[in-house]
Design a protein around this motif. Structure first.
Motif, PDB file in Angstrom:
ATOM      1  N   LYS A 127       0.832  -1.204   0.000  1.00 53.77           N
ATOM      2  CA  LYS A 127       0.000   0.000   0.000  1.00 53.77           C
ATOM      3  C   LYS A 127       0.873   1.263   0.000  1.00 53.77           C
ATOM      4  O   LYS A 127       0.605   2.214  -0.742  1.00 53.77           O
ATOM      5  N   ILE A 128       1.931   1.239   0.789  1.00 57.13           N
ATOM      6  CA  ILE A 128       2.829   2.404   0.862  1.00 57.13           C
ATOM      7  C   ILE A 128       3.512   2.619  -0.498  1.00 57.13           C
ATOM      8  O   ILE A 128       3.633   3.754  -0.973  1.00 57.13           O
ATOM      9  N   LEU A 129       3.969   1.533  -1.126  1.00 53.06           N
ATOM     10  CA  LEU A 129       4.607   1.662  -2.448  1.00 53.06           C
ATOM     11  C   LEU A 129       3.633   2.251  -3.474  1.00 53.06           C
ATOM     12  O   LEU A 129       3.998   3.104  -4.280  1.00 53.06           O
ATOM     13  N   SER A 130       2.385   1.786  -3.416  1.00 49.31           N
ATOM     14  CA  SER A 130       1.391   2.271  -4.374  1.00 49.31           C
ATOM     15  C   SER A 130       1.094   3.752  -4.171  1.00 49.31           C
ATOM     16  O   SER A 130       1.028   4.518  -5.143  1.00 49.31           O
ATOM     17  N   LEU A 131       0.923   4.151  -2.880  1.00 45.19           N
ATOM     18  CA  LEU A 131       0.629   5.559  -2.622  1.00 45.19           C
ATOM     19  C   LEU A 131       1.820   6.458  -2.980  1.00 45.19           C
ATOM     20  O   LEU A 131       1.629   7.589  -3.438  1.00 45.19           O
ATOM     21  N   ARG A 132       3.054   5.944  -2.791  1.00 44.88           N
ATOM     22  CA  ARG A 132       4.233   6.785  -3.022  1.00 44.88           C
ATOM     23  C   ARG A 132       4.594   6.885  -4.496  1.00 44.88           C
ATOM     24  O   ARG A 132       4.857   7.979  -5.000  1.00 44.88           O
ATOM     25  N   PHE A 133       4.621   5.759  -5.231  1.00 44.48           N
ATOM     26  CA  PHE A 133       5.152   5.762  -6.590  1.00 44.48           C
ATOM     27  C   PHE A 133       4.076   5.708  -7.675  1.00 44.48           C
ATOM     28  O   PHE A 133       4.385   5.946  -8.842  1.00 44.48           O
ATOM     29  N   VAL A 134       2.822   5.388  -7.295  1.00 41.90           N
ATOM     30  CA  VAL A 134       1.740   5.393  -8.280  1.00 41.90           C
ATOM     31  C   VAL A 134       0.874   6.627  -8.098  1.00 41.90           C
ATOM     32  O   VAL A 134       0.653   7.408  -9.030  1.00 41.90           O
ATOM     33  N   ALA A 135       0.390   6.833  -6.863  1.00 40.34           N
ATOM     34  CA  ALA A 135      -0.440   8.011  -6.600  1.00 40.34           C
ATOM     35  C   ALA A 135       0.380   9.291  -6.444  1.00 40.34           C
ATOM     36  O   ALA A 135      -0.144  10.390  -6.575  1.00 40.34           O
ATOM     37  N   GLY A 136       1.686   9.138  -6.122  1.00 37.98           N
ATOM     38  CA  GLY A 136       2.549  10.301  -6.025  1.00 37.98           C
ATOM     39  C   GLY A 136       2.363  11.104  -4.747  1.00 37.98           C
ATOM     40  O   GLY A 136       2.668  12.300  -4.724  1.00 37.98           O
ATOM     41  N   LEU A 137       1.904  10.469  -3.661  1.00 36.54           N
ATOM     42  CA  LEU A 137       1.713  11.167  -2.393  1.00 36.54           C
ATOM     43  C   LEU A 137       3.053  11.326  -1.683  1.00 36.54           C
ATOM     44  O   LEU A 137       3.976  10.527  -1.864  1.00 36.54           O
ATOM     45  N   THR A 138       3.157  12.342  -0.847  1.00 39.84           N
ATOM     46  CA  THR A 138       4.345  12.522  -0.019  1.00 39.84           C
ATOM     47  C   THR A 138       4.269  11.602   1.182  1.00 39.84           C
ATOM     48  O   THR A 138       3.228  10.986   1.469  1.00 39.84           O
ATOM     49  N   GLN A 139       5.386  11.505   1.899  1.00 42.47           N
ATOM     50  CA  GLN A 139       5.406  10.642   3.076  1.00 42.47           C
ATOM     51  C   GLN A 139       4.433  11.153   4.147  1.00 42.47           C
ATOM     52  O   GLN A 139       3.814  10.347   4.859  1.00 42.47           O
ATOM     53  N   SER A 140       4.294  12.432   4.294  1.00 34.32           N
ATOM     54  CA  SER A 140       3.344  12.985   5.270  1.00 34.32           C
ATOM     55  C   SER A 140       1.917  12.628   4.898  1.00 34.32           C
ATOM     56  O   SER A 140       1.097  12.265   5.759  1.00 34.32           O
ATOM     57  N   GLU A 141       1.588  12.738   3.594  1.00 34.09           N
ATOM     58  CA  GLU A 141       0.231  12.408   3.138  1.00 34.09           C
ATOM     59  C   GLU A 141      -0.046  10.913   3.302  1.00 34.09           C
ATOM     60  O   GLU A 141      -1.165  10.501   3.635  1.00 34.09           O
ATOM     61  N   ILE A 142       0.980  10.095   3.088  1.00 29.68           N
ATOM     62  CA  ILE A 142       0.800   8.652   3.290  1.00 29.68           C
ATOM     63  C   ILE A 142       0.556   8.357   4.773  1.00 29.68           C
ATOM     64  O   ILE A 142      -0.277   7.511   5.130  1.00 29.68           O
ATOM     65  N   GLY A 143       1.312   9.063   5.647  1.00 26.86           N
ATOM     66  CA  GLY A 143       1.101   8.869   7.092  1.00 26.86           C
ATOM     67  C   GLY A 143      -0.302   9.221   7.508  1.00 26.86           C
ATOM     68  O   GLY A 143      -0.911   8.512   8.328  1.00 26.86           O
ATOM     69  N   GLU A 144      -0.850  10.306   6.988  1.00 26.23           N
ATOM     70  CA  GLU A 144      -2.224  10.672   7.315  1.00 26.23           C
ATOM     71  C   GLU A 144      -3.202   9.641   6.782  1.00 26.23           C
ATOM     72  O   GLU A 144      -4.221   9.344   7.424  1.00 26.23           O
ATOM     73  N   GLU A 145      -2.911   9.096   5.604  1.00 32.08           N
ATOM     74  CA  GLU A 145      -3.792   8.095   4.994  1.00 32.08           C
ATOM     75  C   GLU A 145      -3.817   6.812   5.817  1.00 32.08           C
ATOM     76  O   GLU A 145      -4.878   6.187   5.995  1.00 32.08           O
ATOM     77  N   LEU A 146      -2.655   6.407   6.355  1.00 30.36           N
ATOM     78  CA  LEU A 146      -2.573   5.142   7.096  1.00 30.36           C
ATOM     79  C   LEU A 146      -2.668   5.340   8.607  1.00 30.36           C
ATOM     80  O   LEU A 146      -2.676   4.348   9.352  1.00 30.36           O
ATOM     81  N   GLY A 147      -2.648   6.577   9.072  1.00 31.28           N
ATOM     82  CA  GLY A 147      -2.737   6.841  10.500  1.00 31.28           C
ATOM     83  C   GLY A 147      -1.442   6.574  11.239  1.00 31.28           C
ATOM     84  O   GLY A 147      -1.469   6.160  12.403  1.00 31.28           O
ATOM     85  N   ILE A 148      -0.315   6.779  10.585  1.00 34.62           N
ATOM     86  CA  ILE A 148       0.992   6.608  11.227  1.00 34.62           C
ATOM     87  C   ILE A 148       1.808   7.877  10.973  1.00 34.62           C
ATOM     88  O   ILE A 148       1.436   8.727  10.159  1.00 34.62           O
TER      89      ILE A 148
END
Length: 313
Positions: free
Chosen positions: A268-289
């Motif tokens: 999920k993290i790989l998909s959000l980072r390299f496919v959706a192009g989200l930043t690490q902060s946005e991924i943290g908010e998405e996953l709650g970490i």
């Protein structure tokens, strides 16, 4: 190139210019004075006794042979480098230009202008005149024709190829073309490489090399327009280009089984980072970490994938 004699003689011995005033040769002139060897030269003149020669375009093949034989006899008695020698030699060139035109007619289908072919053939004629010896007992046309044709063939060999290739491959191209035509008539189909190799006594690699060299004989412009019935554009529009994305396909296909082995959250993290192009902060908010946690998980996952690719290689 049509060499001619630039000499004006009259029947009067008093008005005839001495031999030292005879110009040896003049090129590219449409006016041809008629040389008269029957004038009254002095008793010791080197040109005395030569026959009258009519206009060159009126001399038939039989007469040209007889006159050439007489001129060759006189040429052997003259000293090379003198005006008399050059005069007789140039007259021989004029008398035998018909041989050049006959030889050049065999190459009418070539792309080179006929005037250029005649020029080259005339060079061969001059070489043949310089090498000819009456003592051999051979007619001059028989001796000269191979030299003239050889000079023309060398001209095409050295200038007609779009890309310069070794003479061995140029000759191999001709042998392949001849053998290919003969085998095609015999087999009623195009011959294979093995059949050509057997016919010519060569290896298959040598035949393939000759075929590849044949492609260098002619070249087409990239901007050349197609035929009228060809719907495609210029050749440049039909040539493929380098797709830099092709190199990435290999890596993607190699990564697929490695990514499938990852835990769901890492995928999920790989998909959000390299496919959706989200930043690490946005991924943290998405996953709650936290963003720091995302960074550690992402680094660990990339190291794992990198090691997996290294092991496969």
């Amino acid at each position: 190139m049509s060499p001619r004699l630039d000499a004006s003689h009259t029947q009067s011995a008093t008005s005839a210019p001495p031999p030292e005033h005879l110009d040896p040769i003049e090129l590219n002139s449409d006016v041809r004075p008629e040389p008269d060897f029957g004038q009254e030269f002095g008793q010791d003149d080197a040109l005395a006794g030569l026959p009258d020669i009519p206009p060159y375009d009126e001399v038939g093949p039989v007469d040209a042979r007889a006159l050439s034989k007489t001129l060759f006899e006189r040429l052997e008695s003259l000293e090379e480098g003198t005006h008399e020698y050059a005069y007789v030699r140039n007259t021989l060139v004029e008398l035998n230009l018909a041989l050049v035109k006959f030889a050049a007619s065999r190459f009418r289908s070539r792309s080179e202008p006929m005037e250029d072919i005649i020029q080259v053939g005339t060079i061969g004629l001059i070489k043949a005149i310089d090498r000819f010896e009456l003592s051999r007992g051979v007619e001059f046309p028989t001796f000269a024709m191979p030299t003239i044709i050889g000079e023309i063939k060398r001209f095409f060999r050295d200038t007609s190829w779009s890309v310069r290739v070794p003479r061995r491959l140029q000759e191999l191209r001709l042998d392949l073309a001849k053998a290919g035509d003969e085998l095609a008539q015999k087999l009623d189909r195009a011959p294979t490489v093995a059949e050509l190799a057997e016919r010519l006594g060569l290896t298959k690699d040598e035949v393939v090399e000759g075929m590849a060299a044949s492609n260098a004989y002619t070249a087409s412009s990239l901007d050349a327009q197609p035929e009228e019935d060809d719907a495609e554009g210029a050749l440049a529009d039909r040539i493929g280009y380098e797709d830099h994305g092709i190199e990435g396909i290999e890596y993607v296909e190699s990564l697929k089984p490695l990514i499938a082995e990852l835990p769901p959250r890492d995928r999920k993290i790989l998909s959000l980072r390299f496919v959706a192009g989200l930043t690490q902060s946005e991924i943290g908010e998405e996953l709650g970490i936290s963003q720091m946690h995302v960074s550690r998980l992402l680094s660990r996952t990339l190291i794992r994938l990198r090691k997996g690719l290294t092991v496969e290689e």
